[in-house]
Write an enzyme that holds these catalytic residues in place. Structure first.
Site, PDB file in Angstrom:
ATOM      1  N   GLU A 250       0.844  -1.196   0.000  1.00 57.79           N
ATOM      2  CA  GLU A 250       0.000   0.000   0.000  1.00 57.79           C
ATOM      3  C   GLU A 250       0.879   1.247   0.000  1.00 57.79           C
ATOM      4  O   GLU A 250       2.004   1.243   0.502  1.00 57.79           O
ATOM      5  CB  GLU A 250      -0.918   0.033   1.227  1.00 57.79           C
ATOM      6  N   CYS A 251       0.341   2.348  -0.556  1.00 58.14           N
ATOM      7  CA  CYS A 251       1.107   3.584  -0.656  1.00 58.14           C
ATOM      8  C   CYS A 251       0.919   4.505   0.546  1.00 58.14           C
ATOM      9  O   CYS A 251       1.612   5.490   0.686  1.00 58.14           O
ATOM     10  CB  CYS A 251       0.686   4.351  -1.910  1.00 58.14           C
ATOM     11  N   GLY A 252      -0.036   4.191   1.406  1.00 58.18           N
ATOM     12  CA  GLY A 252      -0.290   5.038   2.571  1.00 58.18           C
ATOM     13  C   GLY A 252      -1.713   5.524   2.655  1.00 58.18           C
ATOM     14  O   GLY A 252      -2.217   5.787   3.759  1.00 58.18           O
TER      15      GLY A 252
END
Length: 297
Positions: A250-252
């Protein structure tokens, strides 16, 4: 599925009561056999402050097309759910071109947000450093995705977002439900959560939805140009994201916002102390400001 949960979408200007998180299990049970379009219809009728967040991946594009069909059926000329696009400054040119194509095709209100205080790669790297995704990927994710998204939510009054996440993408997404509520209280709608990549692609082709030209080159999940690659045959569709960063999924945007914000602010305090020490010439003498500052945390 109870009939009361699926009805014609309302006009975007209508007033709706806030979503009650205590009804989450009941709502997901009611939507357990709903189609993606029915989930979107429920969302447009029941969720105030509804926006779609998108990086113009296939799933998001399918949702945008479905929302357009819902809006037209209700008598609107274009989509009534605005789009939020987080421009990290490192998107492929093909992605940026697609954003404008989608805006024109569907007449949708497209809101673009960039990292704080910058408008270009040159400005970003002058302020935060070159290749930050290599030296501090958590800070990079916070600056290019998390902070702009939270700023968008606050400025636009966002209470709920439509996402493009699906169970078949694996990792933390494997158990996705149609409706979620995150740690900040933001409602997340995952209308295509039960569809596979092939089902999404079939819909795109059938409906004539514009898509990223990079898909014809073998890409499946497209993010920033510096960390996206074509997945190897047999790999999960998101295997091409964050090339060389083992374990990252996930990117955040779908992580705990408060934890990421706290970690970023701690690093900022440490950097501020180091900069202050350096300006006083004390970086090699005595207790540093970082050490003293950490004692007060």
């Amino acid at each position: 599925m109870t009939a009361s949960l699926i009805a014609s979408p309302i006009a975007s200007g209508s007033t709706l009561p806030p979503f009650d998180p205590s009804t989450l299990d009941e709502v997901n049970a009611s939507l357990s056999s709903a189609t993606p379009r029915q989930i979107l219809e429920w969302a447009t009728q029941n969720l105030p402050g509804l926006f779609q967040t998108t990086a113009f991946g296939l799933t998001g594009l399918a949702a945008t097309d479905m929302l357009n069909k819902i809006a037209r059926k209700a008598g609107h000329k274009s989509n009534t759910v605005p789009l939020i696009f987080i421009d990290t400054l490192y998107h492929f040119d093909e992605t940026l071109a697609l954003a404008q194509k989608v805006k024109k095709r569907y007449g949708v209100d497209l809101r673009v947000f960039k990292p704080p205080g910058v408008e270009s790669v040159a400005e970003f790297e002058a302020k935060y450093g070159e290749e930050l995704w290599k030296t501090d990927e958590d800070t990079y994710d916070y600056l290019v995705k998390v902070e702009p998204a939270r700023r968008a939510y606050q400025e636009l009054g966002v209470l709920a977002v439509i996402t493009g996440r699906r169970q078949s993408q694996g990792a933390d997404r494997a158990t996705l439900q149609p409706i979620e509520v995150d740690s900040t209280g933001l409602v997340k709608v995952n209308p295509l959560c039960r569809w596979s990549f092939d089902e999404v692609r079939d819909y795109i082709d059938m409906a004539g939805v514009p898509f990223n030209e990079l898909l014809d080159q073998g890409y499946k999940s497209i993010g920033d140009w510096h960390s996206t690659k074509i997945p190897v045959e047999g790999e999960n569709e998101r295997a091409g994201r964050w090339a060389g960063q083992a374990g990252k999924t996930e990117c955040g945007l779908h992580k705990d916002y408060f934890k990421m914000k706290k970690a970023f602010e701690k690093k900022q305090r440490e950097q501020d102390h180091l900069d202050a020490d350096k300006s006083r010439g004390e970086d090699a003498v005595g207790e540093s400001s970082v050490q003293l500052g950490l004692l007060s945390i």
